[in-house]
Scaffold this motif. Structure first.
Motif, PDB file in Angstrom:
ATOM      1  N   GLU A 145     -10.337  13.894 -23.835  1.00  0.00           N
ATOM      2  CA  GLU A 145      -9.066  14.446 -24.301  1.00  0.00           C
ATOM      3  C   GLU A 145      -8.330  15.159 -23.172  1.00  0.00           C
ATOM      4  OE1 GLU A 145     -10.145  16.878 -27.598  1.00  0.00           O
ATOM      5  OE2 GLU A 145     -10.673  15.171 -28.888  1.00  0.00           O
ATOM      6  N   ALA A 146      -9.068  15.893 -22.330  1.00  0.00           N
ATOM      7  CA  ALA A 146      -8.431  16.596 -21.214  1.00  0.00           C
ATOM      8  C   ALA A 146      -7.827  15.622 -20.216  1.00  0.00           C
ATOM      9  CB  ALA A 146      -9.453  17.498 -20.520  1.00  0.00           C
ATOM     10  N   ALA A 147      -8.538  14.534 -19.931  1.00  0.00           N
ATOM     11  CA  ALA A 147      -8.025  13.532 -18.995  1.00  0.00           C
ATOM     12  C   ALA A 147      -6.768  12.872 -19.541  1.00  0.00           C
ATOM     13  CB  ALA A 147      -9.103  12.480 -18.718  1.00  0.00           C
ATOM     14  N   ALA A 148      -6.766  12.560 -20.823  1.00  0.00           N
ATOM     15  CA  ALA A 148      -5.595  11.923 -21.437  1.00  0.00           C
ATOM     16  C   ALA A 148      -4.388  12.864 -21.434  1.00  0.00           C
ATOM     17  CB  ALA A 148      -5.924  11.491 -22.866  1.00  0.00           C
ATOM     18  N   ASP A 149      -4.618  14.135 -21.736  1.00  0.00           N
ATOM     19  CA  ASP A 149      -3.524  15.113 -21.752  1.00  0.00           C
ATOM     20  C   ASP A 149      -2.916  15.277 -20.361  1.00  0.00           C
ATOM     21  OD1 ASP A 149      -3.908  15.509 -24.453  1.00  0.00           O
ATOM     22  OD2 ASP A 149      -5.061  17.360 -24.203  1.00  0.00           O
ATOM     23  N   ALA A 150      -3.770  15.340 -19.353  1.00  0.00           N
ATOM     24  CA  ALA A 150      -3.284  15.517 -17.986  1.00  0.00           C
ATOM     25  C   ALA A 150      -2.494  14.307 -17.522  1.00  0.00           C
ATOM     26  CB  ALA A 150      -4.460  15.779 -17.040  1.00  0.00           C
ATOM     27  N   ALA A 151      -2.974  13.112 -17.842  1.00  0.00           N
ATOM     28  CA  ALA A 151      -2.260  11.894 -17.446  1.00  0.00           C
ATOM     29  C   ALA A 151      -0.885  11.842 -18.086  1.00  0.00           C
ATOM     30  CB  ALA A 151      -3.081  10.664 -17.827  1.00  0.00           C
ATOM     31  N   SER A 152      -0.802  12.218 -19.360  1.00  0.00           N
ATOM     32  CA  SER A 152       0.480  12.203 -20.061  1.00  0.00           C
ATOM     33  C   SER A 152       1.446  13.229 -19.480  1.00  0.00           C
ATOM     34  CB  SER A 152       0.250  12.488 -21.548  1.00  0.00           C
ATOM     35  OG  SER A 152       1.459  12.563 -22.245  1.00  0.00           O
ATOM     36  N   GLN A 153       0.921  14.383 -19.148  1.00  0.00           N
ATOM     37  CA  GLN A 153       1.773  15.463 -18.641  1.00  0.00           C
ATOM     38  C   GLN A 153       2.247  15.200 -17.213  1.00  0.00           C
ATOM     39  OE1 GLN A 153       0.110  19.393 -19.165  1.00  0.00           O
ATOM     40  NE2 GLN A 153       1.257  20.233 -17.443  1.00  0.00           N
ATOM     41  N   ASP A 154       1.377  14.652 -16.377  1.00  0.00           N
ATOM     42  CA  ASP A 154       1.678  14.526 -14.948  1.00  0.00           C
ATOM     43  C   ASP A 154       2.128  13.137 -14.523  1.00  0.00           C
ATOM     44  OD1 ASP A 154       0.985  17.213 -14.492  1.00  0.00           O
ATOM     45  OD2 ASP A 154      -1.139  16.696 -14.332  1.00  0.00           O
ATOM     46  N   GLY A 155       2.206  12.200 -15.468  1.00  0.00           N
ATOM     47  CA  GLY A 155       2.651  10.858 -15.120  1.00  0.00           C
ATOM     48  C   GLY A 155       1.617  10.033 -14.389  1.00  0.00           C
ATOM     49  N   TRP A 156       0.351  10.366 -14.593  1.00  0.00           N
ATOM     50  CA  TRP A 156      -0.727   9.591 -13.980  1.00  0.00           C
ATOM     51  C   TRP A 156      -1.045   8.367 -14.835  1.00  0.00           C
ATOM     52  CZ3 TRP A 156      -4.439  14.369 -13.378  1.00  0.00           C
ATOM     53  CH2 TRP A 156      -3.907  15.237 -12.421  1.00  0.00           C
ATOM     54  N   ILE A 157      -1.836   7.462 -14.290  1.00  0.00           N
ATOM     55  CA  ILE A 157      -2.285   6.274 -15.024  1.00  0.00           C
ATOM     56  C   ILE A 157      -3.696   6.542 -15.534  1.00  0.00           C
ATOM     57  CG2 ILE A 157      -2.771   3.806 -14.924  1.00  0.00           C
ATOM     58  CD1 ILE A 157      -0.758   3.613 -12.617  1.00  0.00           C
ATOM     59  N   ALA A 158      -3.841   6.668 -16.832  1.00  0.00           N
ATOM     60  CA  ALA A 158      -5.152   6.933 -17.431  1.00  0.00           C
ATOM     61  C   ALA A 158      -5.957   5.641 -17.515  1.00  0.00           C
ATOM     62  CB  ALA A 158      -4.983   7.528 -18.821  1.00  0.00           C
TER      63      ALA A 158
ATOM     64  N   ARG B  64       0.829  -1.212   0.000  1.00  0.00           N
ATOM     65  CA  ARG B  64       0.000   0.000   0.000  1.00  0.00           C
ATOM     66  C   ARG B  64       0.860   1.257   0.000  1.00  0.00           C
ATOM     67  NH1 ARG B  64      -5.468  -0.397   0.843  1.00  0.00           N
ATOM     68  NH2 ARG B  64      -5.561   1.713   1.723  1.00  0.00           N
ATOM     69  N   SER B  65       2.027   1.190   0.625  1.00  0.00           N
ATOM     70  CA  SER B  65       2.911   2.355   0.610  1.00  0.00           C
ATOM     71  C   SER B  65       3.390   2.672  -0.806  1.00  0.00           C
ATOM     72  CB  SER B  65       4.111   2.107   1.534  1.00  0.00           C
ATOM     73  OG  SER B  65       4.959   1.086   1.013  1.00  0.00           O
ATOM     74  N   MET B  66       3.498   1.644  -1.648  1.00  0.00           N
ATOM     75  CA  MET B  66       3.860   1.865  -3.051  1.00  0.00           C
ATOM     76  C   MET B  66       2.684   2.455  -3.834  1.00  0.00           C
ATOM     77  SD  MET B  66       5.842  -1.669  -3.998  1.00  0.00           S
ATOM     78  CE  MET B  66       6.984  -2.450  -2.860  1.00  0.00           C
ATOM     79  N   LEU B  67       1.466   2.118  -3.426  1.00  0.00           N
ATOM     80  CA  LEU B  67       0.286   2.534  -4.170  1.00  0.00           C
ATOM     81  C   LEU B  67      -0.129   3.963  -3.864  1.00  0.00           C
ATOM     82  CD1 LEU B  67      -1.792  -0.767  -3.884  1.00  0.00           C
ATOM     83  CD2 LEU B  67      -0.361   0.013  -5.782  1.00  0.00           C
ATOM     84  N   THR B  68       0.280   4.488  -2.719  1.00  0.00           N
ATOM     85  CA  THR B  68      -0.086   5.863  -2.394  1.00  0.00           C
ATOM     86  C   THR B  68       0.556   6.860  -3.346  1.00  0.00           C
ATOM     87  OG1 THR B  68       1.729   5.991  -0.789  1.00  0.00           O
ATOM     88  CG2 THR B  68      -0.445   5.339   0.055  1.00  0.00           C
ATOM     89  N   GLU B  69       1.585   6.453  -4.061  1.00  0.00           N
ATOM     90  CA  GLU B  69       2.254   7.346  -5.003  1.00  0.00           C
ATOM     91  C   GLU B  69       1.557   7.378  -6.360  1.00  0.00           C
ATOM     92  OE1 GLU B  69       5.733   4.319  -6.622  1.00  0.00           O
ATOM     93  OE2 GLU B  69       5.900   5.152  -4.598  1.00  0.00           O
ATOM     94  N   LEU B  70       0.523   6.559  -6.550  1.00  0.00           N
ATOM     95  CA  LEU B  70      -0.160   6.457  -7.845  1.00  0.00           C
ATOM     96  C   LEU B  70      -1.369   7.379  -7.904  1.00  0.00           C
ATOM     97  CD1 LEU B  70      -0.176   2.604  -8.504  1.00  0.00           C
ATOM     98  CD2 LEU B  70       1.514   4.311  -9.237  1.00  0.00           C
ATOM     99  N   THR B  71      -1.600   7.941  -9.080  1.00  0.00           N
ATOM    100  CA  THR B  71      -2.822   8.685  -9.369  1.00  0.00           C
ATOM    101  C   THR B  71      -3.455   8.099 -10.619  1.00  0.00           C
ATOM    102  OG1 THR B  71      -2.012  10.751  -8.396  1.00  0.00           O
ATOM    103  CG2 THR B  71      -3.819  10.924  -9.981  1.00  0.00           C
ATOM    104  N   PHE B  72      -4.731   7.738 -10.525  1.00  0.00           N
ATOM    105  CA  PHE B  72      -5.492   7.226 -11.662  1.00  0.00           C
ATOM    106  C   PHE B  72      -6.434   8.332 -12.140  1.00  0.00           C
ATOM    107  CE2 PHE B  72      -4.214   3.542  -9.235  1.00  0.00           C
ATOM    108  CZ  PHE B  72      -3.823   2.635 -10.207  1.00  0.00           C
TER     109      PHE B  72
END
Length: 406
Positions: free
Chosen positions: A193-206, A127-135
């Motif tokens: 499109e906005a969600a995809a752009d943000a994920a690409s820019q911020d390193g999130w998992i779309a 879980r400590s590894m998962l707190t660093e993730l944003t979906f």
């Protein structure tokens, strides 16, 4: 594999649909169907393995509506009740949540250099590894709830992009699951499109539930794969029934559920060779209907809003369109008034049928059935020998405007 198909503008606007008979019939593909892995015979096994780790997982009910069938002059009507799914109240709970859990497992496995079991997602070290993730995802409401619930379950963060047509009530359902909300001007595809752009820019998992030209379909395939559980539950519930379904009606936005039902249903032997597989869409937002007419995926121009808000999409997901194009035998459109009538019919029950508290999008399949039975009963084989499968895909999401309260 990424499917890249041309996505051309519609040659007709949504308003012109009223000029067409609202049922488009086609012949099913006569050649062999090469089903993608996400709807093959065992597609539901891995999603079930992961979602059983969720505290609220339980199979939903397949309900018989004998009085409704009698009223419509049909043999049997069965409806899969997704209004209680995983506490989210929609079939979408199967897709987004599973994709989040699967992608989280892959992240941990890369970090640890080994495979892990679903139960390990809830151990402190993991879980400590998962707190660093944003979906992140875009949503009309229910997909965002599913992604948010999955992220909350494992201690990750979720950001959900909502277009201007998503009500404050639907946004509040998502916020209560701990997700951050970002409002986007425009329609559903602008929020995608906005969600995809943000994920690409911020390193999130779309975690999208639709795929456009040239886009990575990795996460979307997991979303659609999760819906296979629904068909597996129907197969289990009908094991003792000898007669196959003659008609299957699935309401559709971008087409993910319909493709899973048709493709995985075929793989599991749920349908007979003559089973009618029909898509039902809002008359004001019928991108699959118009794509079938055009014989290619098209994108509709913006149009007026429909009360079937969960189905209000302007273009098919290119991931699932080939399956729909190959297997669908009919495309039906229904009006907002017809959807409202179907909501009230299900909510009240008929002469002892179980009442179902279903939203307008969730009642669209029944609305399509009523319309087809009224207009072209003989041509469509809707008689006493018909055994129909419907899907109550969601409960009400906007109680202030819900047809069942009026």
């Amino acid at each position: 594999m990424t499917l890249v198909l041309p996505l051309k503008p519609a040659e007709t606007s949504p308003e012109t649909l009223a000029n067409h008979w609202p049922v488009l019939l086609r012949n099913r593909s006569s050649g062999p169907i090469q089903a993608p892995w996400w709807c093959d015979r065992n597609a539901g096994d891995e999603p079930l393995r992961l979602l059983q780790a969720c505290p609220r997982y339980a199979p939903t009910n397949l309900i018989c509506l004998p009085r409704t069938a009698e009223r419509l002059g049909l043999g049997e009507i069965w409806i899969k009740d997704e209004t209680q799914r995983l506490g989210i109240g929609s079939f979408k709970g199967l897709g987004g949540a599973y994709a989040v859990l699967k992608l989280a497992m892959k992240h941990v496995e890369r970090r640890m250099g080994r495979t892990i079991l679903p139960a390990e997602l809830f151990e402190p070290r993991v879980r400590s590894m998962l707190t660093e993730l944003t979906f992140s995802c875009a949503s009309d409401g229910n997909h965002g709830r599913s992604v948010s619930a999955g992220a909350r379950l494992i201690g990750a963060r979720a950001v959900v992009y909502l277009h201007g047509g998503v009500s404050d009530e639907r946004a509040a359902h998502i916020s209560r699951l701990g997700a951050a909300i970002v409002r986007v001007a425009g329609d559903y595809h602008d929020s995608v499109e906005a969600a995809a752009d943000a994920a690409s820019q911020d390193g999130w998992i779309a975690v999208p539930d639709t795929v456009g030209p040239g886009e990575d379909d990795t996460a979307c395939t997991l979303v659609v794969q999760g819906y296979a559980i629904l068909i597996d539950e129907i197969v289990s519930a009908t094991t003792e029934q000898s007669k196959p379904f003659t008609h299957v009606l699935v309401q559709a936005g971008v087409g993910g559920l319909a493709a899973s039902v048709f493709g995985h249903g075929w793989a599991r032997g749920l349908f007979g060779p003559d089973t009618h597989l029909w898509i039902v869409e809002p008359e004001l937002s019928a991108c699959l209907y118009e794509s079938a007419r055009a014989e290619r995926p098209i994108r509709l121009p913006p149009g007026p809003a429909t009360n079937m808000a969960m189905l209000e999409c302007q273009s098919p997901s290119l991931l699932v369109w080939p399956i729909i194009d190959a297997l669908a035998t009919g495309f039906l459109t229904v009006t907002d008034e017809q959807a409202s009538d179907a909501v009230r019919l299900l909510n009240a029950g008929i002469s002892g049928d179980a009442p179902l508290r279903v939203g307008e999008s969730g009642a669209a399949g029944l609305a399509g059935l009523v319309k087809a039975a009224d207009d072209r009963r003989d041509q469509l084989g809707l008689d006493q020998s018909a055994k129909v499968l419907l899907f109550a895909t969601e409960g009400p999401t906007d109680l202030s405007v819900w047809s069942g309260s009026r």
